[in-house]
Structures are given as C-alpha cells and as structure tokens.
Motif scaffolding. Structure first.
Motif, short mmCIF file in Angstrom:
data_model
loop_
_atom_site.label_atom_id
_atom_site.label_comp_id
_atom_site.label_asym_id
_atom_site.label_seq_id
_atom_site.Cartn_x
_atom_site.Cartn_y
_atom_site.Cartn_z
N LYS A 4 0.85 -1.19 -0.11
CA LYS A 4 -0.06 -0.08 0.05
C LYS A 4 0.69 1.44 0.01
O LYS A 4 0.58 1.96 -0.65
CB LYS A 4 -1.03 0.02 1.22
N ALA A 5 2.00 1.40 0.81
CA ALA A 5 2.78 2.51 0.73
C ALA A 5 3.35 2.66 -0.74
O ALA A 5 3.92 3.89 -0.93
CB ALA A 5 4.07 2.14 1.84
N LEU A 6 3.71 1.62 -1.58
CA LEU A 6 4.30 1.74 -2.79
C LEU A 6 3.15 2.05 -3.75
O LEU A 6 3.45 2.07 -4.93
CB LEU A 6 4.84 0.49 -3.12
N GLY A 7 2.02 2.26 -3.50
CA GLY A 7 0.67 2.57 -4.16
C GLY A 7 -0.30 1.51 -4.44
O GLY A 7 -1.00 1.93 -5.40
N ALA A 8 0.10 0.57 -4.09
CA ALA A 8 -1.40 -0.59 -4.12
C ALA A 8 -2.60 -0.08 -3.78
O ALA A 8 -2.71 0.61 -2.51
CB ALA A 8 -0.83 -1.83 -3.90
N THR A 9 -3.68 -0.04 -4.60
CA THR A 9 -4.88 0.24 -4.05
C THR A 9 -5.56 -0.96 -3.37
O THR A 9 -5.13 -2.09 -3.57
CB THR A 9 -5.61 0.67 -5.53
N ARG A 10 -6.68 -0.52 -2.93
CA ARG A 10 -7.44 -1.60 -2.27
C ARG A 10 -8.09 -2.55 -3.18
O ARG A 10 -8.02 -3.82 -2.88
CB ARG A 10 -8.71 -0.92 -1.52
N ARG A 11 -8.51 -2.22 -4.39
CA ARG A 11 -8.81 -3.16 -5.33
C ARG A 11 -7.82 -4.17 -5.58
O ARG A 11 -7.92 -5.32 -5.88
CB ARG A 11 -9.49 -2.55 -6.54
N GLU A 12 -6.59 -3.75 -5.93
CA GLU A 12 -5.48 -4.61 -6.08
C GLU A 12 -5.29 -5.63 -4.96
O GLU A 12 -4.98 -6.82 -5.38
CB GLU A 12 -4.28 -3.96 -6.50
N ILE A 13 -5.20 -5.15 -3.69
CA ILE A 13 -4.83 -5.85 -2.70
C ILE A 13 -6.01 -7.07 -2.48
O ILE A 13 -5.70 -8.17 -2.53
CB ILE A 13 -4.95 -5.06 -1.29
N LYS A 14 -7.25 -6.38 -2.76
CA LYS A 14 -8.46 -7.41 -2.87
C LYS A 14 -8.32 -8.49 -3.81
O LYS A 14 -8.63 -9.79 -3.53
CB LYS A 14 -9.93 -6.73 -3.00
N LEU A 15 -8.13 -8.07 -5.02
CA LEU A 15 -7.72 -9.14 -6.20
C LEU A 15 -6.61 -10.01 -6.04
O LEU A 15 -6.99 -11.14 -6.26
CB LEU A 15 -7.57 -8.06 -7.57
N GLN A 16 -5.70 -9.63 -5.23
CA GLN A 16 -4.52 -10.43 -4.90
C GLN A 16 -4.98 -11.68 -4.10
O GLN A 16 -4.73 -12.90 -4.39
CB GLN A 16 -3.52 -9.75 -4.30
N PHE A 17 -5.68 -11.44 -2.96
CA PHE A 17 -5.92 -12.36 -2.28
C PHE A 17 -7.01 -13.18 -2.82
O PHE A 17 -7.29 -14.46 -2.60
CB PHE A 17 -6.67 -11.82 -0.84
N LEU A 18 -8.05 -12.67 -3.55
CA LEU A 18 -8.91 -13.43 -4.03
C LEU A 18 -8.52 -14.34 -5.12
O LEU A 18 -9.00 -15.48 -5.27
CB LEU A 18 -10.05 -12.79 -4.80
N THR A 19 -7.33 -13.90 -6.04
CA THR A 19 -6.94 -14.87 -6.56
C THR A 19 -6.39 -16.00 -6.11
O THR A 19 -6.37 -17.28 -6.63
CB THR A 19 -5.64 -14.06 -7.75
N GLU A 20 -5.45 -15.74 -4.87
CA GLU A 20 -4.95 -16.77 -4.09
C GLU A 20 -6.14 -17.73 -3.68
O GLU A 20 -5.82 -18.98 -3.58
CB GLU A 20 -4.20 -16.28 -2.95
#
Length: 327
Positions: A239-255
């Motif tokens: 998040k500090a490097l610029g990742a959005t909530r949507r990207e974080i959510k998509l990452q864990f959903l993909t896993e």
C-alpha cells in the motif's frame, strides 16, 4: 404386464380380439430347475417359456446367435436363449455358449442365442442373472397345464398404455369369477418409480455436495485469514508503494481461487479415475459427461470467490500506517 396364477392363453386371445391397439403379446410360463454347470456345481436357474414376440416386448438384444421364431415354437424345438451371465458361468463366454447343449429336467436343449436387456431394470422384472428362455409350447409340456403366471402386452402407441392397462384388466376379469383379483403393471409405472428414486438420490447428493463445499470453503477462508494475519507488513508495504484496495483484494481473491481450483482439479482427477478404472477391470460402464468436469471446476472457482471475499476484504481495508507498525 398382467399377472395371476389362473391366466390362460384364452385370456390373451380375448384381449387381442377386443383391444386392437395391441402390437405384441406373450404368455410367460415360469419354473425353476437345478442345472449342472460342471465341476459338480449346480445352480438354481429360472426357466421362462415365452413366445417369439417376447423379444420385442421386453426389448431384448441378442449379441450372439438368434432368438427363436414361430417355426421353433410350433415345431416344439428344444432350443434355448440364455442370459449373458448364464453363458459366461456355464461356458466361459457368449460365443462359446452358442451351439452348446445342456439339460433341463434331463431333456437336452441347444443354445441358439445369448440375450441381454437393452435397458437395465434394476431387478424390477421377471428376468434374473441366471435365466433361460425356451419356446412357450415346449415349456407347456413341462408344466402340464394351460395356465400361465403372466401375460405381456405391447401397445402400438405409448399414449394408449395407461388406458390399455385398465381395459386389459376389465376384459380378463369379465372372463373369470367376480371375486378374482388380477394385477396390471405398465412400463410407465416403472418409469415413475425410477424417476422418484432418481430425484431423491439427486437431492441427497446435492445436499451432501453442498455440505462438503461449505466445509471446504470454511477451510479456505481460515487459511486465507491466517495468511492475511501473517502478511500484514507485506500488505502495508504494498500500500505504501501505491497499491490500491482493489489490487490488494484481487490479489487475495486470486490466491483463494487458486487454492480452491487446485483442490477441484485433484478431486476431478480422482473422480474420473474411479469410473475409468471400473471400465478397465469390470464390465460396468459408468457414464462420464464433459459437463460434470465443467460443473465441478466451476463450483471450485465459486467456492474460492465466495469464501475468499472476507479475507480479501479484510486485507484491503488494513491501514498502511498500522500495517507497517505491525509486529
């Protein structure tokens, strides 16, 4: 099918005369005999005396040899058509059985064909594993009576079956004593019962599969929640490097989907291996449809999405400052 121990061929003729919609008919003379299978082994075998039309009524297939015809019946030929199980147990194979001779009540019969049912009836018919069919005229000589246990009728149209069953019972009942009881069974009745059994089994399997999917989904959710807790600092850095909530959510959903889909693929392979193995080592042919694979993998993906949403949302909602301070 009409059945009662007091039926005769005259009842069959009366129905044929008064019910023009009948296409085929066949009386059934039933008896049992101990038949020698060699090596000192004898088995109780069902002997059915039937007419040549019985093959069409019961939709029997004759993969080897032939079924007896009207000439065999009228000439009282001592011939027989045996079930596949009988042929294999007595002679080793269907091919080897045709042309062989065996004895029924010490009278030699020649096997002219081997039959099987085109559609399994799950034990709801008069045919057993060890069954021998002989011409009705020959079976009548064994029985010594004109009485038959059953009479089969086949209608030209399926629409006539229900009404024909009632009419056949009325015709036969009018020929006998008023207190006589006759029973009729139709293929539609069998299909109705089979449909109810299939529906009940389907509902049971759906319930079991839903419970199984729910248990598996809860397991995936717990794994992902533990993963989120263990990767708080990673999430904060992203998040500090610029990742959005949507990207974080998509990452864990993909896993979560990958975990669920991996289990789905493994389960599908095991599920397909069982019927394939059964086909290779036995004669049981369990049908496999491509749609079953598609549905299984789709269900696995849906489970991953549904049960991975909570952990993914929790990861996306973490405050980056608090996440970076997390120890």
């Amino acid at each position: 099918m009409l059945y009662n121990d007091a039926l005769t061929r005259d009842d069959e003729k009366a129905v044929l005369a008064q019910l023009p919609g009948v296409q085929y008919s066949s009386p059934i003379a039933q008896m049992h005999d101990r038949i020698n299978f060699g090596g000192g082994v004898t088995k109780d075998t069902l002997i059915l005396g039937v007419s040549p039309q019985y093959q069409h009524i019961r939709n029997l297939l004759v993969p080897d040899g032939r079924f007896f015809d009207d000439e065999d019946d009228s000439a009282h030929i001592k011939c027989a058509v045996v079930s596949e199980q009988f042929a294999q147990d007595r002679f080793g194979s269907d091919d080897a059985a045709v042309g062989q001779t065996f004895e029924i009540s010490r009278i030699p019969f020649t096997i002219i064909g081997v039959f099987k049912e085109a559609v399994p009836d799950f034990g709801n018919s008069e045919i057993e594993d060890q069954t021998v069919l002989i011409p009705y005229a020959v079976a009548r000589l064994f029985a010594g009576t004109e009485n038959v246990q059953q009479i089969y009728f086949s209608m030209r149209s399926m629409d006539e079956v229900t009404d024909a069953g009632k009419e056949i019972e009325r015709i036969v009942h009018a020929r006998h004593r008023p207190d006589s009881v006759y029973h009729t069974q139709t293929m539609q009745g069998y299909l109705t019962i089979a449909g109810r059994i299939t529906t009940a089994l389907t509902l049971l399997l759906v319930a079991v599969s839903c419970v199984t999917l729910a248990v598996g989904g809860v397991g995936i959710m717990n794994i992902m929640l533990a993963g989120v807790r263990a990767r708080v600092r990673e999430i904060g850095i992203r998040k500090a490097l610029g990742a959005t909530r949507r990207e974080i959510k998509l990452q864990f959903l993909t896993e979560a989907v990958i975990i669920s889909l991996t289990g789905g693929i493994a389960g599908t392979i095991v599920g397909l291996a069982l019927p394939v193995t059964a086909r290779l080592i036995t004669k049981i042919a369990i049908p496999i449809t491509p749609w079953s694979v598609v549905i299984a993998l789709t269900a696995a993906v849906l489970v991953g999405i549904i049960f991975g949403t909570v952990p993914a949302t929790r990861a996306a909602q973490l405050n980056p400052v608090d996440a970076l301070k997390y120890e």
